[in-house]
Design a protein around this motif. Structure first.
Motif, mmCIF file in Angstrom:
data_model
loop_
_atom_site.group_PDB
_atom_site.id
_atom_site.type_symbol
_atom_site.label_atom_id
_atom_site.label_comp_id
_atom_site.label_asym_id
_atom_site.label_seq_id
_atom_site.Cartn_x
_atom_site.Cartn_y
_atom_site.Cartn_z
ATOM 1 N N PHE A 31 0.855 -1.284 -0.035
ATOM 2 C CA PHE A 31 -0.322 0.059 -0.101
ATOM 3 C C PHE A 31 0.930 1.341 0.009
ATOM 4 O O PHE A 31 0.757 1.988 -0.691
ATOM 5 C CB PHE A 31 -0.656 -0.138 0.995
ATOM 6 C CG PHE A 31 -1.883 1.306 1.251
ATOM 7 C CD1 PHE A 31 -3.156 0.743 0.601
ATOM 8 C CD2 PHE A 31 -1.717 2.340 1.760
ATOM 9 C CE1 PHE A 31 -4.136 1.902 0.769
ATOM 10 C CE2 PHE A 31 -2.637 3.320 1.762
ATOM 11 C CZ PHE A 31 -3.768 3.210 1.107
ATOM 12 N N GLU A 35 1.647 4.297 -3.003
ATOM 13 C CA GLU A 35 1.485 5.476 -2.767
ATOM 14 C C GLU A 35 2.848 6.161 -2.897
ATOM 15 O O GLU A 35 2.996 7.272 -3.460
ATOM 16 C CB GLU A 35 1.309 5.685 -1.115
ATOM 17 C CG GLU A 35 1.428 7.187 -0.768
ATOM 18 C CD GLU A 35 0.211 7.968 -1.212
ATOM 19 O OE1 GLU A 35 0.141 9.413 -1.140
ATOM 20 O OE2 GLU A 35 -0.786 7.395 -1.848
ATOM 21 N N ARG A 38 3.094 6.397 -6.835
ATOM 22 C CA ARG A 38 2.159 7.466 -7.188
ATOM 23 C C ARG A 38 2.663 8.850 -7.065
ATOM 24 O O ARG A 38 2.659 9.495 -8.152
ATOM 25 C CB ARG A 38 0.988 7.050 -6.652
ATOM 26 C CG ARG A 38 -0.264 8.272 -7.047
ATOM 27 C CD ARG A 38 -1.252 8.285 -5.933
ATOM 28 N NE ARG A 38 -1.083 8.883 -4.669
ATOM 29 C CZ ARG A 38 -1.166 10.241 -4.620
ATOM 30 N NH1 ARG A 38 -1.613 11.155 -5.501
ATOM 31 N NH2 ARG A 38 -0.925 10.643 -3.354
ATOM 32 N N GLU A 284 -4.092 5.665 -10.701
ATOM 33 C CA GLU A 284 -3.896 5.976 -9.452
ATOM 34 C C GLU A 284 -4.904 5.622 -8.394
ATOM 35 O O GLU A 284 -4.545 4.682 -7.193
ATOM 36 C CB GLU A 284 -2.883 7.155 -8.980
ATOM 37 C CG GLU A 284 -3.968 8.223 -9.258
ATOM 38 C CD GLU A 284 -3.032 9.537 -8.490
ATOM 39 O OE1 GLU A 284 -2.423 9.529 -7.769
ATOM 40 O OE2 GLU A 284 -3.461 10.590 -8.977
ATOM 41 N N ILE A 288 -4.512 2.423 -5.662
ATOM 42 C CA ILE A 288 -4.663 2.593 -4.008
ATOM 43 C C ILE A 288 -5.977 1.804 -3.715
ATOM 44 O O ILE A 288 -5.940 1.246 -2.459
ATOM 45 C CB ILE A 288 -5.140 4.183 -3.683
ATOM 46 C CG1 ILE A 288 -3.727 4.821 -4.315
ATOM 47 C CG2 ILE A 288 -5.491 4.306 -2.647
ATOM 48 C CD1 ILE A 288 -3.845 6.397 -4.256
ATOM 49 N N SER A 291 -4.621 -2.010 -3.298
ATOM 50 C CA SER A 291 -3.766 -1.663 -2.409
ATOM 51 C C SER A 291 -4.382 -1.915 -1.012
ATOM 52 O O SER A 291 -4.231 -2.709 -0.054
ATOM 53 C CB SER A 291 -2.777 -0.851 -2.468
ATOM 54 O OG SER A 291 -1.988 -0.750 -3.605
#
Length: 416
Positions: A31, A35, A38, A284, A288, A291
C-alpha cells in the motif's frame, strides 16, 4: 499487566502470529509502495519540463499541445509560421525562445529539430540541465544528438550514421543525407531519452528536394551545396518561451492567444501537466483501491486466525477467570493482541518498504526514469500506519466479543 500478558500470549503462538504479522507487513508495504510510486510518478511527470514559462503552438487543446511538444505523442494540427515565431520572440516580455520542429522519425523514435539553445534552456526535475554521456552538441549541419534510450536500444555509438525517415512510421527515408551521431545524452527519465535531436536548419536541408510530402524526381542537392544555402525554415511545430518577469506571463499568454495573424495557443506547462494528470489519475485511484483491499484482506486473515484459536484458548481463559480476570479483561486482552499484531505488521511493512526503496532506487531511476525520494514518512503515510493499527484493533473486536461470550458461558470451567 495486560500488555505484558498479551505479549507473552503472542510469543507462545509465535509461528501463527509471525505469519499473520508478515502478511500485514507485506500488505502495508504494498500500500505504501503504491503511494510512493504514485507521488514519485506524479513528481517525475511534473518535472518533465521545468523553468519554461510558456509553450506555444498552433491552436488546439492545451493537453494536445503538451503531448506533442514535450512528450512527443501525437502530431500538431498545424505549424507556427517563422514570421509569427520571430514576432513573438521580439516581444519585450520574452527573455528567450527555443523553436521545436517535429514530423520525422528514426525507427520508433521521434526526430526533433531545434537550435543549440535547447541544450541550455531545457530543464527537468526541478532545474537539472541536459548533460552528455559521450560526445557533445551538433557542430555540423548533419550532426545528431541522441537520447539514452535511442543509443541503448539501437546500439549506436559516436560517429554512427543515422538515416531519418520522412514522417511518422514512414517507409520513405532521407537516405541521401544521413546524419552522424555527435553526442549521446545522459539518461533523464524524460521523453528526451527517446528523441533524436538535430539542428533546425538540418530539418530544412533534408526537405529541400521534397514537395508535397514526396521527393521531387531527379532532384538531389549535394550536402556541400546545402551547407551554403539559406536554411531558414518556413514554419516550426512549437516553441518554448521564457519571460523576463514572471508577472508578465499572463499578459504574454493573452497576447499570443489573441494573435491576429494566425490561430495560436500558449499554455503554462504546469497547468497543462495538472490537467493531463487529472485525466490519467484514474489509474492511481484504482491502484490505491486494490492496495487497500490487500490490507483489508490481511486484517481479515488476522481476525480469522484469532477466531480459529478461540476454542483452543478456552482453557487459558478459564485459568485467567480463576485468577480474577473479568470477561471484559479477556475481551480487552484479545483486542490488545490484535492491535499489537497490527502495529508490528505496520512497522515491519514500513521498514521493508524503505529498505526496498534504498536498494531499488538507483535501478528504478535508471530503468524507468522514476525518481522515488527516500525521506521521512509523510503525514499521509503516518496516517496510513495509524489507520492500520486502529483497523487491526477494530478487527480484533469481533473475536474479542466471541471470547467475552465464551467466558461468560464457561465461567471458570471450559466446556468440551
Amino acid at each position: 499487566m495486560l500488555t505484558r500478558l498479551a505479549f507473552r500470549s503472542l510469543i507462545a503462538r509465535r509461528i501463527t502470529v509471525g505469519l499473520t504479522i508478515l502478511s500485514i507487513a507485506l500488505s502495508v508495504a504494498l500500500f505504501m509502495g503504491v503511494e510512493k510510486v504514485r507521488t514519485g510518478a506524479k513528481g517525475s511527470f511534473a518535472d518533465t519540463i521545468s523553468d519554461t514559462d510558456l509553450i506555444v503552438g498552433a491552436r488546439s487543446g492545451s493537453v494536445q499541445l503538451l503531448l506533442y511538444s514535450v512528450f512527443r505523442i501525437g502530431n500538431a494540427t498545424n505549424n507556427i509560421t517563422w514570421q509569427s515565431y520571430q514576432e513573438i520572440a521580439e516581444r519585450p516580455e520574452v527573455d528567450w525562445m527555443v523553436p521545436i520542429s517535429l514530423g520525422d522519425s528514426h525507427h520508433q523514435f521521434r526526430v526533433m529539430g531545434t537550435t543549440e539553445a535547447y541544450f541550455d534552456r531545457y530543464h527537468f526535475r526541478g532545474g537539472r540541465s541536459l548533460s552528455f554521456a559521450q560526445g557533445g552538441r551538433m557542430d555540423d549541419l548533419f550532426d545528431a544528438v541522441i537520447g539514452a534510450d535511442v543509443a541503448r536500444e539501437l546500439g549506436y555509438e559516436l560517429g554512427d550514421p543515422i538515416v531519418v525517415a520522412h514522417g511518422i512510421a514512414s517507409f520513405t527515408e532521407h537516405d541521401d543525407l544521413p546524419f552522424r551521431v555527435a553526442g549521446i545524452l545522459d539518461r533523464t527519465g524524460t521523453p528526451v531519452d527517446r528523441t533524436v535531436i538535430v539542428g533546425l536548419d538540418a530539418i530544412t536541408a533534408i526537405h529541400v528536394d521534397w514537395q508535397g510530402g514526396a521527393r521531387a524526381p531527379g532532384q538531389t542537392t549535394p550536402a556541400e551545396e546545402l551547407r551554403q544555402m539559406d536554411l531558414t525554415p518556413d514554419a516550426v511545430t512549437a516553441a518554448m518561451v521564457g519571460v523576463k518577469n514572471r508577472i508578465q506571463i499572463f499578459q504574454l499568454q493573452r497576447w499570443i492567444n489573441e494573435y491576429p495573424s494566425e490561430p495560436l495557443l500558449a499554455v503554462l506547462p504546469g497547468v497543462a501537466l495538472q490537467e493531463l494528470w487529472g485525466i490519467v489519475g484514474i489509474a492511481e485511484t484504482a491502484l490505491i483501491g486494490v492496495s487497500g483491499m490487500v490490507v483489508a484482506t490481511a486484517l481479515i486473515g488476522m481476525a480469522a486466525m484469532i477466531f480459529s484459536g478461540l476454542n483452543e484458548r478456552r482453557r487459558e481463559m478459564a485459568i485467567l477467570r480463576a485468577n480474577g480476570a473479568r470477561p471484559l479483561t479477556i475481551m480487552g486482552l484479545l483486542t490488545l493482541e490484535a492491535a499489537m499484531m497490527a502495529l508490528a505488521g505496520a512497522l515491519l511493512g514500513a521498514v521493508m518498504l524503505y529498505l526496498g526503496l534504498w536498494l531499488a532506487q538507483p535501478w528504478i531511476d535508471a530503468a524507468f526514469g522514476l525518481y522515488l525520494t527516500i525521506d521521512a514518512p509523510s503525514a499521509r503515510e503516518g496516517m496510513v500506519l495509524v489507520t492500520v493499527v486502529l483497523a487491526g484493533a477494530a478487527t480484533g473486536l469481533l473475536p474479542a466479543l466471541r471470547a467475552y461470550r465464551l467466558s461468560l458461558a464457561d465461567g471458570m470451567t471450559p466446556r468440551t
